[in-house]
Motif scaffolding. Structure first.
Motif, mmCIF file in Angstrom:
data_model
loop_
_atom_site.group_PDB
_atom_site.id
_atom_site.type_symbol
_atom_site.label_atom_id
_atom_site.label_comp_id
_atom_site.label_asym_id
_atom_site.label_seq_id
_atom_site.Cartn_x
_atom_site.Cartn_y
_atom_site.Cartn_z
ATOM 1 N N TYR A 1 0.659 -1.429 0.077
ATOM 2 C CA TYR A 1 -0.222 -0.093 0.110
ATOM 3 C C TYR A 1 0.856 1.255 -0.509
ATOM 4 O O TYR A 1 2.318 1.387 0.356
ATOM 5 N N GLU A 2 0.055 2.007 -0.504
ATOM 6 C CA GLU A 2 1.284 3.287 -0.585
ATOM 7 C C GLU A 2 -0.038 4.505 0.429
ATOM 8 O O GLU A 2 -1.146 4.231 0.402
ATOM 9 N N HIS A 3 0.774 5.063 1.853
ATOM 10 C CA HIS A 3 -0.461 4.723 2.312
ATOM 11 C C HIS A 3 0.440 6.991 3.593
ATOM 12 O O HIS A 3 1.873 7.035 3.156
ATOM 13 N N ALA A 4 -0.148 7.571 4.034
ATOM 14 C CA ALA A 4 0.881 8.321 4.706
ATOM 15 C C ALA A 4 1.433 8.238 5.734
ATOM 16 O O ALA A 4 1.030 7.208 6.257
ATOM 17 N N LYS A 5 2.116 8.499 6.070
ATOM 18 C CA LYS A 5 3.716 8.225 6.643
ATOM 19 C C LYS A 5 3.859 9.458 7.233
ATOM 20 O O LYS A 5 3.769 10.923 7.245
ATOM 21 N N THR A 6 5.272 9.361 8.608
ATOM 22 C CA THR A 6 5.529 10.499 9.075
ATOM 23 C C THR A 6 6.255 11.030 8.131
ATOM 24 O O THR A 6 7.086 10.354 7.188
ATOM 25 N N SER A 7 5.966 12.708 8.056
ATOM 26 C CA SER A 7 6.581 13.209 6.797
ATOM 27 C C SER A 7 8.043 13.321 7.252
ATOM 28 O O SER A 7 8.783 13.415 5.908
ATOM 29 N N ALA A 8 7.922 13.871 8.473
ATOM 30 C CA ALA A 8 9.640 14.393 8.826
ATOM 31 C C ALA A 8 10.700 13.405 8.641
ATOM 32 O O ALA A 8 12.107 13.647 9.308
ATOM 33 N N GLN A 9 10.464 12.330 7.904
ATOM 34 C CA GLN A 9 11.297 10.994 8.490
ATOM 35 C C GLN A 9 11.704 10.253 6.774
ATOM 36 O O GLN A 9 10.901 10.764 5.793
ATOM 37 N N ALA A 10 13.298 10.609 6.795
ATOM 38 C CA ALA A 10 13.740 9.658 5.637
ATOM 39 C C ALA A 10 13.540 8.027 5.444
ATOM 40 O O ALA A 10 14.061 7.975 6.628
ATOM 41 N N TRP A 11 12.921 7.348 5.001
ATOM 42 C CA TRP A 11 13.162 5.741 4.464
ATOM 43 C C TRP A 11 14.217 5.839 3.153
ATOM 44 O O TRP A 11 14.085 5.883 2.321
ATOM 45 N N ALA A 12 15.742 6.323 3.969
ATOM 46 C CA ALA A 12 16.740 5.868 3.238
ATOM 47 C C ALA A 12 16.506 4.738 2.649
ATOM 48 O O ALA A 12 17.691 4.204 1.559
ATOM 49 N N THR A 13 16.217 3.841 2.855
ATOM 50 C CA THR A 13 17.102 2.438 2.591
ATOM 51 C C THR A 13 15.369 1.303 2.431
ATOM 52 O O THR A 13 14.600 1.429 3.441
ATOM 53 N N VAL A 14 15.448 0.363 1.000
ATOM 54 C CA VAL A 14 14.117 -0.411 1.732
ATOM 55 C C VAL A 14 14.216 -1.614 1.992
ATOM 56 O O VAL A 14 14.942 -2.121 2.915
ATOM 57 N N GLY A 15 13.299 -2.026 3.420
ATOM 58 C CA GLY A 15 12.987 -3.385 4.316
ATOM 59 C C GLY A 15 14.020 -2.548 5.235
ATOM 60 O O GLY A 15 13.651 -3.799 6.262
ATOM 61 N N LEU A 16 13.043 -1.366 5.980
ATOM 62 C CA LEU A 16 13.075 -1.312 7.083
ATOM 63 C C LEU A 16 12.088 -1.279 8.311
ATOM 64 O O LEU A 16 10.516 -1.592 7.087
ATOM 65 N N ALA A 17 12.615 -1.454 9.589
ATOM 66 C CA ALA A 17 10.963 -1.878 10.329
ATOM 67 C C ALA A 17 9.479 -1.307 9.750
ATOM 68 O O ALA A 17 10.716 1.026 10.584
ATOM 69 N N ILE A 18 8.626 -0.854 9.751
ATOM 70 C CA ILE A 18 7.845 0.110 10.017
ATOM 71 C C ILE A 18 6.530 -0.363 10.799
ATOM 72 O O ILE A 18 6.759 -1.164 10.893
ATOM 73 N N TYR A 19 6.365 0.856 11.410
ATOM 74 C CA TYR A 19 5.380 1.004 12.501
ATOM 75 C C TYR A 19 4.293 2.100 12.387
ATOM 76 O O TYR A 19 4.369 2.922 11.605
ATOM 77 N N TRP A 20 3.074 1.254 13.325
ATOM 78 C CA TRP A 20 1.696 1.978 12.885
ATOM 79 C C TRP A 20 1.278 3.151 14.106
ATOM 80 O O TRP A 20 1.849 2.938 14.997
ATOM 81 N N ASP A 21 2.074 4.309 14.203
ATOM 82 C CA ASP A 21 1.714 5.131 14.566
ATOM 83 C C ASP A 21 -0.173 5.848 14.851
ATOM 84 O O ASP A 21 -0.645 6.352 13.844
ATOM 85 N N ASN A 22 -0.912 5.163 15.739
ATOM 86 C CA ASN A 22 -1.904 4.931 16.181
ATOM 87 C C ASN A 22 -2.136 6.457 16.192
ATOM 88 O O ASN A 22 -3.878 6.956 16.378
ATOM 89 N N THR A 23 -1.808 7.552 17.131
ATOM 90 C CA THR A 23 -1.980 8.367 17.973
ATOM 91 C C THR A 23 -2.103 9.433 16.250
ATOM 92 O O THR A 23 -3.020 10.109 16.278
ATOM 93 N N ASN A 24 -1.643 9.150 15.273
ATOM 94 C CA ASN A 24 -1.399 10.305 14.360
ATOM 95 C C ASN A 24 -2.004 9.637 13.015
ATOM 96 O O ASN A 24 -2.130 10.093 11.751
ATOM 97 N N LYS A 25 -1.851 8.528 12.624
ATOM 98 C CA LYS A 25 -2.873 7.807 12.168
ATOM 99 C C LYS A 25 -2.217 7.473 11.072
ATOM 100 O O LYS A 25 -2.314 7.544 10.113
ATOM 101 N N VAL A 26 -0.986 7.447 11.446
ATOM 102 C CA VAL A 26 -0.025 7.344 9.914
ATOM 103 C C VAL A 26 1.723 6.295 10.140
ATOM 104 O O VAL A 26 1.755 5.680 11.222
ATOM 105 N N PHE A 27 2.390 5.750 9.277
ATOM 106 C CA PHE A 27 3.218 4.945 9.044
ATOM 107 C C PHE A 27 4.594 5.458 9.781
ATOM 108 O O PHE A 27 4.748 7.037 9.207
ATOM 109 N N THR A 28 5.579 5.125 10.118
ATOM 110 C CA THR A 28 6.798 5.876 11.490
ATOM 111 C C THR A 28 7.915 4.389 11.025
ATOM 112 O O THR A 28 7.571 3.535 10.964
ATOM 113 N N THR A 29 9.220 5.396 11.082
ATOM 114 C CA THR A 29 10.071 4.154 11.985
ATOM 115 C C THR A 29 10.666 4.156 13.344
ATOM 116 O O THR A 29 11.105 3.449 13.392
#
Length: 108
Positions: A52-80
């Motif tokens: 899926y393409e979905h909202a993420k924490t805008s101020a984060q760079a996902w520099a490589t593929v395969g990072l562990a991604i978490y769900w921020d249930n407060t802000n309803k976005v993906f985050t590292t």
């Protein structure tokens, strides 16, 4: 096999909050993407697998593929950020800082 129920890639849950079609939905530690909109307390089907393409924490760079991604249930976005969030996915694309969305594969 007599004990088989279903594949499990789509399951029905009670929406813990109002959820829009295509939005993330966390029920306990079960995470999925809502197949349609539902009000809090209504049944909703969620996809527990897929990409899926979905909202993420805008101020984060996902520099490589395969990072562990978490769900921020407060802000309803993906985050590292692991702290206070639930591990739900891996990213499949690099994402800049800032960027509004990221591409993830749900852990299912």
């Amino acid at each position: 096999m007599r004990n088989y129920i279903q594949p499990g890639d789509t399951v029905t849950v009670t929406a813990p909050y109002d959820v829009a079609s295509g939005a993330g939905c966390l029920v306990g530690t079960l995470f999925g993407i809502a197949a349609y909109s539902a009000k809090s307390g209504e049944e909703v089907e969620i996809k527990t697998s897929g990409v899926y393409e979905h909202a993420k924490t805008s101020a984060q760079a996902w520099a490589t593929v395969g990072l562990a991604i978490y769900w921020d249930n407060t802000n309803k976005v993906f985050t590292t950020t692991a702290t206070d969030n639930t591990l739900v996915a891996k990213n499949l694309a690099v994402a800049a800082n800032p960027s509004a969305t990221g591409v993830v594969r749900l852990n299912g």
